[in-house]
Design a protein around this motif. Sequence first.
Motif, PDB file in Angstrom:
ATOM      1  N   VAL A  51       0.835  -1.195   0.000  1.00 58.35           N
ATOM      2  CA  VAL A  51       0.000   0.000   0.000  1.00 58.35           C
ATOM      3  C   VAL A  51       0.873   1.249   0.000  1.00 58.35           C
ATOM      4  O   VAL A  51       1.816   1.355   0.782  1.00 58.35           O
ATOM      5  N   GLN A  53       1.005   4.441   1.399  1.00 60.77           N
ATOM      6  CA  GLN A  53       0.293   4.995   2.543  1.00 60.77           C
ATOM      7  C   GLN A  53       0.445   6.505   2.654  1.00 60.77           C
ATOM      8  O   GLN A  53       1.489   7.052   2.315  1.00 60.77           O
ATOM      9  N   ASP A  54      -0.591   7.131   3.158  1.00 56.76           N
ATOM     10  CA  ASP A  54      -0.559   8.552   3.474  1.00 56.76           C
ATOM     11  C   ASP A  54      -0.252   8.765   4.950  1.00 56.76           C
ATOM     12  O   ASP A  54       0.165   9.852   5.351  1.00 56.76           O
ATOM     13  N   ALA A  95       5.731  -2.903   6.104  1.00 56.47           N
ATOM     14  CA  ALA A  95       5.716  -1.439   6.216  1.00 56.47           C
ATOM     15  C   ALA A  95       6.901  -0.908   7.026  1.00 56.47           C
ATOM     16  O   ALA A  95       6.999   0.301   7.246  1.00 56.47           O
TER      17      ALA A  95
END
Length: 191
Positions: A51, A53-54, A95
Amino acid sequence: MSEERAMKFKWKQVWIVPLAATLCTAYPVLAQPDGFHSGKVIPQFGPVATVEQDVEIPADARFKVLFDVSKAAKPGEVNRTLVSAARFINMHAEAGVDPENIEIAVVFHGGASIDLTRAETYGARNDGAENANAAAIETLRAHNVQVYLCGQSAAYHGIVNKDLLPGVDMALSAMTMHALLQKDGYTLNPF
């Protein structure tokens, strides 16, 4: 879009989404939806998607997460909550979170209690099916995931300590484990 066509589309969504979820939770993973891949920490199950990611996760993030499960898996399948626990570890490791900074506990109760039993007990209550949860729990335990069974549910379902899979701890109750784990800093994951 006509009302009839909208109803057909909605029906397909209701049918296809659970089917896809079932397919991606099989153990070992036989099929994964597009965009998902095996995790690096627990590749056997718990597929993840990469992903963009923000919301950034701090490099020193620490997680203490509690999963609650009351619904049994279909005979011969891995309980969905065990797959979620593996996915939690896999996606956070991908992540950038150090797996050593992830502590997971899973509390079983109710109908899910049978998912924690040895082959003889499980098979006797599931028409001879093999307990796929045994391999999943062994794998999760190797990654320091704690697995607890509610003693009250065990008593209700006629399960005693000798019936439990290796690595499963009998607790006084699920309520007790939730209170103790939350006191120890675990947060309840609602998924």
